[in-house]
Enzyme design. Sequence first.
Site, PDB file in Angstrom:
ATOM      1  CG  HIS A 239      -0.370  -0.062   2.599  1.00 27.13           C
ATOM      2  ND1 HIS A 239       0.331  -1.032   3.021  1.00 27.13           N
ATOM      3  CD2 HIS A 239      -0.491   1.095   3.299  1.00 27.13           C
ATOM      4  CE1 HIS A 239       0.649  -0.629   4.091  1.00 27.13           C
ATOM      5  NE2 HIS A 239       0.327   0.449   4.516  1.00 27.13           N
TER       6      HIS A 239
ATOM      7  CG  HIS B 243       0.185   4.309   4.893  1.00 24.91           C
ATOM      8  ND1 HIS B 243      -0.764   3.297   5.755  1.00 24.91           N
ATOM      9  CD2 HIS B 243      -0.854   5.062   4.563  1.00 24.91           C
ATOM     10  CE1 HIS B 243      -1.983   3.935   5.807  1.00 24.91           C
ATOM     11  NE2 HIS B 243      -2.128   5.155   5.218  1.00 24.91           N
TER      12      HIS B 243
ATOM     13  CG  ASP C  53       5.068   2.359   7.126  1.00 30.65           C
ATOM     14  OD1 ASP C  53       4.109   2.888   6.520  1.00 30.65           O
ATOM     15  OD2 ASP C  53       4.808   1.661   8.203  1.00 30.65           O
ATOM     16  CG  HIS C  54       4.441  -0.360   3.967  1.00 25.72           C
ATOM     17  ND1 HIS C  54       4.368  -1.630   4.084  1.00 25.72           N
ATOM     18  CD2 HIS C  54       4.026   0.135   4.969  1.00 25.72           C
ATOM     19  CE1 HIS C  54       3.906  -1.964   5.474  1.00 25.72           C
ATOM     20  NE2 HIS C  54       3.530  -1.020   5.923  1.00 25.72           N
TER      21      HIS C  54
ATOM     22  CG  HIS D 174      -4.099  -0.452   6.212  1.00 29.56           C
ATOM     23  ND1 HIS D 174      -4.035  -0.616   7.452  1.00 29.56           N
ATOM     24  CD2 HIS D 174      -2.951   0.256   5.679  1.00 29.56           C
ATOM     25  CE1 HIS D 174      -3.059   0.232   8.150  1.00 29.56           C
ATOM     26  NE2 HIS D 174      -2.168   0.715   6.973  1.00 29.56           N
TER      27      HIS D 174
ATOM     28  CG  ASP E 151       0.658  -1.850   7.328  1.00 30.88           C
ATOM     29  OD1 ASP E 151       1.543  -2.615   7.491  1.00 30.88           O
ATOM     30  OD2 ASP E 151       0.742  -0.449   7.441  1.00 30.88           O
TER      31      ASP E 151
ATOM     32  CG  HIS F 298       4.385  -3.395  10.045  1.00 31.90           C
ATOM     33  ND1 HIS F 298       3.342  -2.578  10.896  1.00 31.90           N
ATOM     34  CD2 HIS F 298       4.552  -2.662   8.711  1.00 31.90           C
ATOM     35  CE1 HIS F 298       3.350  -1.470  10.211  1.00 31.90           C
ATOM     36  NE2 HIS F 298       3.889  -1.471   9.079  1.00 31.90           N
TER      37      HIS F 298
END
Length: 323
Positions: A61, A63, A65-66, A144, A213, A272
């Site tokens: 996804h 966000h 941090d990914h 999510h 997530d 995570h």
Amino acid sequence: MLDVTLLGTGGSIPLPGRYLSSAIIEYKGRKILMDAGEGTGVSMRAVRSGFKSLDVICITHLHGDHVIGLQGILGTTSNTGRTEPITIIGPKGIKDVMKGFRVIMPWLAYDINIIEDPEPCKPIVINNEHIHGELSITALPVKHTRPNFAYRVDLKRNPKFDPKKAQENNVPRQIWGQLQREDKPVVVDDKTYTPDMVLGAPRKGLRVSWVTDTRPTPELPHFIEGSDLLLSCANFGSNDDEEKAKNKMHMTFAEAATQAKEGHVKEMVLTHFSQAMRHPEQYVQNATSIFPNTIIGKDHMHFELDFDQKFAEPTIIPTHEED
């Protein structure tokens, strides 16, 4: 055999000694990268995974941090002299993210094939000779705060060659090897011979699932069914944090373990972790009481998966300073 390396185990923000959650799945020296948060490229260098043989990048996804580390990884890969295309798979919006990255990265030595919003639960068609055929990648929408996918990588295992069956079917000996290696018919003297005429019963391959997530979903256990290794999001260790997990659309250790149990996986590695949870091993019993074959993930933890092994014993790859 599949090799799996956790590049990081953190969520939201990187910490000293803990990179953001990401993993490399390797087959015959070719690599599939799962997620690419900030610092993922540095972690790849630390374990000397190499960039030139990176064929596919799966983004769960959008966000930060990914996905934020993706630009640097693509640039570094270009500097290795790679000229073969790279495939990037991701949810709706990944093409816009790549357009933004190309503002500061207008030239690469290779083409990028973007597969946006792949069809759920169907093997994704990837035009790459190193991946196509033996390996397949499948995506499942999960729950999510924005569109998100879980991914599954399957390694096909061919049935054993059965010489008795080949003889009974009067298959010419000169094509036995071809039928065994290639999944297509062979014509000799106007007669068609098929692989099933020389092969035994189907055999289970290898399956690795990457789930991060998300809240638990009814579809997820079926998607991860029988995974030899499940790499699963577990932001919160304490059962008392279930309400926080619901609000942030993540899972607790216990919830992840329940999904693993229902999916009849062999082994689960938790990853995570929330930045507030500095010692996730303190909560491991909340998972193992439900699914005993649970491992607390650590950065640079490595697994070698073979077809006939019961469980894969983890090792930690020594890290290396740049020369």
